[in-house]
Design a protein around this motif. Sequence first.
Motif, PDB file in Angstrom:
ATOM      1  N   ILE A  79       1.038  -1.345  -0.002  1.00  0.00           N
ATOM      2  CA  ILE A  79       0.084   0.134   0.129  1.00  0.00           C
ATOM      3  C   ILE A  79       0.830   1.325   0.096  1.00  0.00           C
ATOM      4  O   ILE A  79       1.774   1.451   0.863  1.00  0.00           O
ATOM      5  N   PRO A  80       0.827   2.274  -0.883  1.00  0.00           N
ATOM      6  CA  PRO A  80       1.328   3.355  -1.011  1.00  0.00           C
ATOM      7  C   PRO A  80       1.275   4.250   0.151  1.00  0.00           C
ATOM      8  O   PRO A  80       0.085   4.352   0.629  1.00  0.00           O
ATOM      9  N   VAL A  81       2.086   5.085   0.546  1.00  0.00           N
ATOM     10  CA  VAL A  81       1.784   5.969   1.846  1.00  0.00           C
ATOM     11  C   VAL A  81       2.125   7.235   1.217  1.00  0.00           C
ATOM     12  O   VAL A  81       3.396   7.673   0.684  1.00  0.00           O
ATOM     13  N   TYR A  82       1.464   8.537   1.555  1.00  0.00           N
ATOM     14  CA  TYR A  82       1.541   9.976   1.151  1.00  0.00           C
ATOM     15  C   TYR A  82       1.673  10.618   2.347  1.00  0.00           C
ATOM     16  O   TYR A  82       0.595  10.304   3.348  1.00  0.00           O
ATOM     17  N   ALA A  83       2.200  11.595   2.700  1.00  0.00           N
ATOM     18  CA  ALA A  83       2.375  12.407   3.816  1.00  0.00           C
ATOM     19  C   ALA A  83       2.138  13.714   3.494  1.00  0.00           C
ATOM     20  O   ALA A  83       2.553  14.347   2.267  1.00  0.00           O
ATOM     21  N   PHE A  84       1.488  14.504   4.214  1.00  0.00           N
ATOM     22  CA  PHE A  84       0.850  15.759   4.181  1.00  0.00           C
ATOM     23  C   PHE A  84       1.189  16.658   5.187  1.00  0.00           C
ATOM     24  O   PHE A  84       0.611  16.549   6.379  1.00  0.00           O
TER      25      PHE A  84
END
Length: 266
Positions: free
Chosen positions: A83-88
């Motif tokens: 699962i890809p992970v994105y940080a904001f």
Amino acid sequence: MKRFLPPFKKHPTVSVLRLQGTIAASSRRGMLNDAALGGMIERAFRKGKPRAVALILNSPGGSPAQSSLIASRIRRLAEEKDIPVYAFVEDVAASGGYWLATAADEIYVDATSIVGSIGVISAGFGFQDLIARHGIERRVHTSGTSKSKLDPFQPEKPEDLVSLAKWQDQLHQTFIEQVKSRRGNKLSDDPDLFTGEIWIGAHAVEQGLVDGIAHLEPKMKELFGDDVRLRRYGVQRSLFQRLSGSMFGAMMHEVEERAQWARYGL
């Protein structure tokens, strides 16, 4: 009868984890640590087959060990579940907060976000004059010459500061290796990159510390479609955890936490 039912359309889902606060091995509310966050992180990756996990970050840093444990758990689950992970980043992801950001495959910031501070800091208080003024005698008995290093109730010793610098250098190198392993050739060759310097918005993009300026919902819609569902997760603490801790300990934690945020004008 089944043939007359309209086909069920499953909306893509993205799990959203809010990681906000200082990073410390403490049960106090608002502190980020692996014990408090572990269950929430596990649920975010395992429940409902999410297309991605998004991290909302707002942290000035804190414990290197807890930063490493949290980031390692996120990476382990991301690879296990593919699962890809994105940080904001919101206000700040500095020091240990940036360490958490490196757990993501891509990092995005606001134009005003503060990131970086890739370094190690040690702060404390010296109480030797206070206890002497009140006629209090400090008694310490050790077996081993290194057992009472950096005692806040005794004057600082030059040899203790040498040891502290050595420990900080080791932690700093571990932090640098984490950033390089996750950001790779995206990083610039700026000599100030690992000095503890901070960057804001577009300047952080130029340094390769982040991938761009973007916000959670528009970016997730861009990647997964306008019908994407955001499933948000929060930390759940028991009543005991919320009420535990002495008044003095709580006050000292509050002072230290405020000092962490104040370093970035927040």
